[in-house]
Scaffold this motif. Structure first.
Motif, mmCIF file in Angstrom:
data_model
loop_
_atom_site.group_PDB
_atom_site.id
_atom_site.type_symbol
_atom_site.label_atom_id
_atom_site.label_comp_id
_atom_site.label_asym_id
_atom_site.label_seq_id
_atom_site.Cartn_x
_atom_site.Cartn_y
_atom_site.Cartn_z
ATOM 1 N N THR A 167 4.239 -70.683 -36.186
ATOM 2 C CA THR A 167 3.184 -69.795 -35.700
ATOM 3 C C THR A 167 3.228 -69.701 -34.176
ATOM 4 O O THR A 167 3.094 -68.622 -33.596
ATOM 5 N N MET A 218 2.522 -67.626 -45.330
ATOM 6 C CA MET A 218 1.664 -67.734 -44.145
ATOM 7 C C MET A 218 0.893 -66.455 -43.830
ATOM 8 O O MET A 218 0.175 -66.402 -42.827
ATOM 9 N N GLY A 238 -6.644 -68.120 -40.220
ATOM 10 C CA GLY A 238 -7.542 -69.190 -39.789
ATOM 11 C C GLY A 238 -7.181 -69.707 -38.410
ATOM 12 O O GLY A 238 -8.052 -69.919 -37.553
ATOM 13 N N LEU A 239 -5.878 -69.908 -38.176
ATOM 14 C CA LEU A 239 -5.418 -70.386 -36.879
ATOM 15 C C LEU A 239 -5.664 -69.344 -35.792
ATOM 16 O O LEU A 239 -6.080 -69.681 -34.672
ATOM 17 N N TRP A 294 -9.298 -74.356 -39.177
ATOM 18 C CA TRP A 294 -8.349 -75.394 -39.606
ATOM 19 C C TRP A 294 -8.423 -75.602 -41.115
ATOM 20 O O TRP A 294 -7.389 -75.689 -41.791
ATOM 21 N N TYR A 304 4.897 -74.875 -40.405
ATOM 22 C CA TYR A 304 4.163 -73.617 -40.322
ATOM 23 C C TYR A 304 3.417 -73.499 -38.988
ATOM 24 O O TYR A 304 3.342 -72.415 -38.397
ATOM 25 N N LEU A 305 2.874 -74.607 -38.511
ATOM 26 C CA LEU A 305 2.212 -74.589 -37.210
ATOM 27 C C LEU A 305 3.212 -74.261 -36.098
ATOM 28 O O LEU A 305 2.943 -73.431 -35.223
ATOM 29 N N PRO A 328 -3.005 -67.676 -44.609
ATOM 30 C CA PRO A 328 -3.430 -68.896 -43.907
ATOM 31 C C PRO A 328 -3.400 -68.792 -42.391
ATOM 32 O O PRO A 328 -4.220 -69.394 -41.711
ATOM 33 N N GLN A 329 -2.476 -68.010 -41.856
ATOM 34 C CA GLN A 329 -2.361 -67.904 -40.404
ATOM 35 C C GLN A 329 -3.615 -67.301 -39.771
ATOM 36 O O GLN A 329 -3.902 -67.546 -38.592
ATOM 37 N N TYR A 331 3.359 -78.290 -43.505
ATOM 38 C CA TYR A 331 2.185 -77.925 -42.716
ATOM 39 C C TYR A 331 2.532 -77.901 -41.224
ATOM 40 O O TYR A 331 2.131 -76.998 -40.490
ATOM 41 N N TYR A 361 -6.844 -72.691 -42.926
ATOM 42 C CA TYR A 361 -5.380 -72.821 -42.925
ATOM 43 C C TYR A 361 -4.907 -73.839 -43.955
ATOM 44 O O TYR A 361 -4.028 -73.552 -44.783
#
Length: 412
Positions: free
Chosen positions: A145, A220, A226-227, A194, A141-142, A223-224, A138, A197
């Motif tokens: 990004t 990703m 959402g960020l 959040w 991935y952040l 999910p990306q 997790y 994601y």
């Protein structure tokens, strides 16, 4: 923000790798279902509900990662629809068919993965390691990004996980979670983004370990969003003065331009297997998958010495892989190193007696040596193990014809 999503280097794998085009198809139907659901929730037309269900089903058929759609629908009910206080019963009833589809899809996926022995056991990957790797992934991935460096096609599973990395990853997740919860009244989209994601990534975060990778860029794609949405709305809502908005826009353009350069470079690695997996070795370090794929690629191009080097490295890392020894045997056969080729094929048979290919290739060697009886025995075994392998059946018929012809006498 749309440009940020469109050119981000993390999405290269989903676009460049033909096998992962299903990511794009899944995302298309997933987001289409989201848009139609927003219309349905406001207009309450049943045809929109059925269309949402169809799009969700198509997303599931594209890729099982879409199982999180019912949870995303609930997130939409929380924000921006605010339906929980007004029509809670209807909200719950609407989700029941989608939850049933999710359960059914999950069961089929689990059965298919088990059939191909892709799901790893708790003996191979203990639960404690899985949880630690999930938290770290997790965080990775952040980081990727925000700063997409060190991207590659395969990230080997970390069999020795640092406690420092675990603590740091958990602290980051906790801090962000507390932050978005505290701000949910003023900025509900932060909590929404959040949870989007965290939730969409959950099926592929490694609690159920499929394969031997720690994480993957392709996961990703959805999910990306959402960020990106949370960050974009936060900037839009908090930066109100025109000068600051212009400066922010300029900064975003610079970031997007940098990401375009990173993406162009990342795409170049997907030119062929050699460029892709040589880059993987440089970024991820020594790993069996890269050596095996490089060896197989060099073998296909008849660069036999390089093929042997990489296949031998793969065999050293995993001495129980039949295909590695089979490919090494083919390479040695092409180099006329018959004894080494036979040793590789026999090793492959020793590892898995049910493998048909080593028997076939040993038959080829025996046929070239004029030992047709032994070649026929190997081919009979290959055909028994792979009854529909046409090449093996045809070669067996050819060997029978050759063995039935009398050898020419001396002087003839």
């Amino acid at each position: 923000m749309a440009a940020f999503f469109g050119v981000h280097p993390l999405h290269v794998e989903s676009v460049a790798w033909a096998s992962e085009r299903k990511d794009l198809l899944c995302a298309f139907f997933f987001l289409s279902a989201l848009i139609v659901y927003l219309n349905y929730s406001r207009r309450k037309k049943m045809y929109l509900y059925f269309l949402t269900t169809l799009l969700f089903l198509l997303s599931l058929l594209s890729k099982p990662m879409a199982v999180t759609w019912p949870c995303v629908a609930l997130l939409l009910d929380y924000w921006p629809l605010h339906r929980f206080n007004k029509e809670l019963k209807r909200v719950i009833l609407e989700k029941i068919p989608w939850i049933m589809l999710t359960i059914f899809s999950s069961m089929i996926t689990a059965a298919a993965q088990n059939k191909h022995e892709a799901v790893k056991s708790l003996v191979e990957f203990p639960l404690s390691d899985r949880l630690a790797n999930a938290a770290i992934s997790y965080g990775i991935y952040l980081r990727q990004t925000v700063w997409p460096s060190g991207l590659t096609v395969f990230y080997p599973y970390p069999y020795h996980i640092s406690m420092h990395d675990i603590v740091a990853a958990c602290l980051i997740l906790i801090i962000i979670t507390v932050f978005v919860i505290r701000l949910q009244q003023r900025h509900p989209y932060l909590l929404w983004g959040w949870l989007f994601y965290l939730g969409i990534l959950f099926p592929v975060i490694g609690i159920i370990q499929v394969g031997v990778h720690a994480h993957a860029d392709r996961y990703m794609l959805l999910p990306q969003l959402g960020l990106i949405l949370a960050t974009g709305l936060l900037l839009d809502k908090t930066i109100t003065k025109i000068n600051f908005r212009r400066m922010t826009g300029m900064g975003m353009m610079i970031i997007i331009a940098m990401f375009m350069i990173f993406t162009f470079r990342q795409v170049s690695y997907w030119k062929n297997s050699q460029t892709l997996f040589n880059q993987n070795l440089a970024v991820a370090g020594e790993n069996e998958l890269a050596h095996f794929n490089l060896g197989s690629a060099y073998l296909e191009n008849n660069e036999l010495e390089m093929a042997i080097i990489h296949l031998a490295a793969a065999a050293n890392m995993n001495p129980e892989e039949v295909t590695t020894y089979n490919n090494m045997g083919i390479a040695y056969t092409k180099m006329n190193e018959t004894s080494l080729a036979e040793a590789c094929f026999n090793k492959a048979i020793l590892i898995n007696p049910q493998a048909a290919q080593p028997h076939f290739h040993l038959a080829v060697i025996r046929m070239r040596q004029g030992r047709f009886k032994e070649a026929t025995e190997y081919l009979n075994e290959a055909v028994r193990l792979a009854p529909y392998w046409e090449e093996a059946r045809n070669l067996r018929d050819k060997v029978k014809d050759l063995s039935s012809k009398p050898f020419p006498k001396a002087g003839e």
